[in-house]
Design a protein around this motif. Sequence first.
Motif, PDB file in Angstrom:
ATOM      1  N   SER A  14      54.504  20.307  13.135  1.00 51.26           N
ATOM      2  CA  SER A  14      53.265  21.075  13.003  1.00 51.26           C
ATOM      3  C   SER A  14      53.310  22.027  11.826  1.00 51.26           C
ATOM      4  O   SER A  14      52.277  22.442  11.298  1.00 51.26           O
ATOM      5  CB  SER A  14      52.989  21.856  14.285  1.00 51.26           C
TER       6      SER A  14
ATOM      7  N   ARG B 222      54.848  15.547   4.821  1.00 48.85           N
ATOM      8  CA  ARG B 222      54.050  16.456   5.640  1.00 48.85           C
ATOM      9  C   ARG B 222      54.402  16.337   7.120  1.00 48.85           C
ATOM     10  O   ARG B 222      54.399  17.327   7.858  1.00 48.85           O
ATOM     11  CB  ARG B 222      52.555  16.170   5.422  1.00 48.85           C
TER      12      ARG B 222
ATOM     13  N   GLY C 220      51.492  21.279   8.242  1.00 50.42           N
ATOM     14  CA  GLY C 220      50.086  21.487   7.935  1.00 50.42           C
ATOM     15  C   GLY C 220      49.223  20.290   8.287  1.00 50.42           C
ATOM     16  O   GLY C 220      49.709  19.231   8.694  1.00 50.42           O
ATOM     17  N   ARG C 221      47.924  20.479   8.154  1.00 53.01           N
ATOM     18  CA  ARG C 221      46.967  19.426   8.477  1.00 53.01           C
ATOM     19  C   ARG C 221      46.760  18.505   7.276  1.00 53.01           C
ATOM     20  O   ARG C 221      46.897  18.935   6.138  1.00 53.01           O
ATOM     21  CB  ARG C 221      45.629  20.033   8.894  1.00 53.01           C
ATOM     22  N   PRO C 222      46.423  17.260   7.547  1.00 52.76           N
ATOM     23  CA  PRO C 222      46.150  16.344   6.427  1.00 52.76           C
ATOM     24  C   PRO C 222      44.844  16.721   5.737  1.00 52.76           C
ATOM     25  O   PRO C 222      43.932  17.277   6.367  1.00 52.76           O
ATOM     26  CB  PRO C 222      46.046  14.977   7.112  1.00 52.76           C
TER      27      PRO C 222
END
Length: 284
Positions: free
Chosen positions: A228, A223, A231-233
Amino acid sequence: MRRHELSDAEWELLQPLLPRPSKGRPRADDRRVLNGIVWKLRTGTAWRDVPERYGPWATLHTRFRRWAKDGTFERMLRAAQAQADAAGDIDWLVSIDSSIVRAHQHAAGARKGGEAAKPSRSRGGQALGRSRGGLTTKIHLAVDGLGRPLALSVTGGNTNDCTQFTHVMEAIRVPRPGPGRPRTRPDHLIGDKGYSSKAIRTWLRRRGIPHTIPERADQIANRLRPGSRGGRPPAFDKHIYKQRNVVERCFNRLKTWRGIATRYEKTAESYQAAVTLASLLMWA
């Protein structure tokens, strides 16, 4: 009450859940037979070595096999869960995990063919997997917030946890009093890194089930690699995750039964029935 026999509280729970005898010759006393079955599974002895005070060993084995094959133990577990849910006694913070059990050499050699060998029933033979240490079986388990079993499945010991996730989750079906569908959806789900996969997280989001599952190290690296764009965790609450120990404690309680800590039963349905009976008594 002798050692390894049903207590009065356990018998009070089980007695109204037992199937009613059909027409014909009266069957052997239910409490004596259940005491013999429980004694055998708690001690891990052979059926032929069960003490004579419980009656003929063949009667115990026949009753156990009949109730294992027709789903009696599973129905009794559902009924006990329904009673607890009606009293508001189920904590729907559900934890899921698995545990490996060594299979004794007597667990091998089940008869080929017949009901037990159907692929729909066995999913990998008689739930026996071969690894470096020998034959093993894996118990997949979902428990409530108090560490009591809600659903379970047995597979070979070399089966990956995530492949059985949906099977165990869909087996959570707690009947409700009166009309209405059984409850199948927990308020929150906790799992370890073995259940960290995109497919599982998508399955949970589509059903609106909040979950706390940590990411594996390789998933974090993948990830972060594109920056960026990775994606977000996923959300992770470490305080909720600390409560996952209830499923570990449930496995510890199940494995105080020597007939569960080591598998002696030849068929998957018999071993699963043994785990189901031990799970049922935890609701007492």
